[in-house]
Design a protein around this motif. Sequence first.
Motif, short mmCIF file in Angstrom:
data_model
loop_
_atom_site.label_atom_id
_atom_site.label_comp_id
_atom_site.label_asym_id
_atom_site.label_seq_id
_atom_site.Cartn_x
_atom_site.Cartn_y
_atom_site.Cartn_z
N PHE A 135 29.30 -4.77 15.34
CA PHE A 135 29.21 -5.03 16.78
C PHE A 135 30.57 -5.44 17.34
N CYS A 136 30.65 -5.43 18.66
CA CYS A 136 31.86 -5.95 19.31
C CYS A 136 31.47 -6.92 20.40
N CYS A 137 32.44 -7.66 20.84
CA CYS A 137 32.23 -8.76 21.76
C CYS A 137 33.34 -8.69 22.81
N ILE A 138 32.96 -8.49 24.07
CA ILE A 138 33.93 -8.22 25.13
C ILE A 138 33.72 -9.19 26.29
N ARG A 152 38.10 1.09 29.22
CA ARG A 152 38.51 1.81 28.01
C ARG A 152 37.84 1.21 26.77
N ARG A 153 37.76 -0.11 26.70
CA ARG A 153 37.10 -0.74 25.55
C ARG A 153 35.61 -0.42 25.50
N LEU A 156 35.33 3.16 24.11
CA LEU A 156 35.61 3.23 22.67
C LEU A 156 34.51 2.53 21.87
N ALA A 157 33.99 1.43 22.40
CA ALA A 157 32.90 0.72 21.70
C ALA A 157 31.66 1.60 21.62
N GLU A 159 31.70 4.87 21.65
CA GLU A 159 32.04 5.94 20.71
C GLU A 159 31.92 5.47 19.26
N ALA A 160 32.29 4.23 19.01
CA ALA A 160 32.19 3.66 17.66
C ALA A 160 30.73 3.31 17.31
N ASP A 161 29.86 3.39 18.29
CA ASP A 161 28.44 3.05 18.12
C ASP A 161 28.25 1.60 17.66
N PHE A 162 29.04 0.72 18.25
CA PHE A 162 28.84 -0.72 18.03
C PHE A 162 27.66 -1.21 18.85
#
Lengths: 251, 251
Positions: A135-138, A152-153, A156-157, A159-162
């Motif tokens: 996962f990601c945290c924005i 943009r993030r 990309l997130a 696209e990365a399937d986070f």
Amino acid sequence: MSDRGGWLKIAGLGPGDEALITPEVSAALADATDVVGYVPYVERVAPRPGLVRHGSDNREEIRRAEQALRMAAEGRRVVVVSSGDPGVFAMAAALFEALEEAAPEWCAPDIQVLPGISAMLAASARLGAPLGHDFCCINLSDNLKPWALIERRLQLAAEADFAMAFYNPRSRARPEGFGRVLRVLRDACGAGRPIMFARAVSTPEESIRVTTLGDAVPEMADMRTLVMVGSSQTRWIERGGMPWVYTPRSA
Amino acid sequence: MSDRGGWLKIAGLGPGDEALITPEVSAALADATDVVGYVPYVERVAPRPGLVRHGSDNREEIRRAEQALRMAAEGRRVVVVSSGDPGVFAMAAALFEALEEAAPEWCAPDIQVLPGISAMLAASARLGAPLGHDFCCINLSDNLKPWALIERRLQLAAEADFAMAFYNPRSRARPEGFGRVLRVLRDACGAGRPIMFARAVSTPEESIRVTTLGDAVPEMADMRTLVMVGSSQTRWIERGGMPWVYTPRSA
């Protein structure tokens, strides 16, 4: 620590419930002479003789960090309080920004960061395990970074399937930003992707909502809301009322 | 909760130090009849009369989750323990996978997830604030996902300029994987980018190392190591010995 030596601890108070404050943080608060932070967080620390509470306004992070460094250098035992965890979009980064700019005599005190239960972890627990895999945290606030970088993030997130956790989705100063976020995510992830709104988790004002990107509207979030979006693998389990939401351990 | 009704709590014990276990989790453990989990985590719960500790092997997650669901359905008060936070690469996702497959009579018990201090937050606190701005969190184990997906996520995370936290960097079963991770990151982020190895944080075996991608070698990590890589903005502040590492709040 000697009675003479000042120290500075940057501590996380967790999302709101007292039962989510670590004993490490409670001990630091019990031993402090000064508590410094954003007014509503400082008010979460009970007053007692020998403790001075210094509440300051939001967006005063650097001035507050300097104040804390100065008091610790003078021999005070200072706790800088953040909600959640101090290292996740909270006071720890601001403190080190101030430390790097500070006069050398401020760098002497013993500094420690004390982790806390972040809003992301508390919200995730309430919902099941939506952050159960990568996962990601924005931070969605564009106070300190350009909108183009946020967008943009997000792309990309996706696209990365986070799976994704978002802090500061919406404020009165930027009411339109979160609508743009929802549009970007809908285009990138599809209308069926689960989105979760977890407001004021573990407090009396807690409210949780699970829906899809297709049905989400900006008004579902405010500045006290942690927003999460699933990955392509995120699933839900009906249980009457709010479903469990989880992301399996694979892919 | 009634004395008759079983329940199931999936709880995070934090990274190791007792002072990082939340009061909520301590209360659940004090009230439990059964504790279920990977052997070293179950051993962190002190034995007492009336408590049965069920330790099982690693990679037994689904069987363990089924056991816990069954016992709770039978009226036991069951705590499934994870290290760190149960929702971050730990037992919560496995539990919901098992719940979704389970017979309907297992779905009755009261289920709750209790958050904990994840290794990522504890390691970050020790180092300063390396996750102080947008970041991602990736499980490097390829037990349950293809290597190509891991590599793709690393590349997209670098492109998004996230700070990164990595779980399960290295095991005896896959000694070569982490070397590939380091090569991908070096190509994508450059040799000067800070990388941090935080092993067994908050335990007596704690060791922390800060270096650059250019100087990192796979042997710096094992399965007890949380690895973090900075964003392009991550900085360090010398203080004699290990530096503070932080990612500023902007960009």
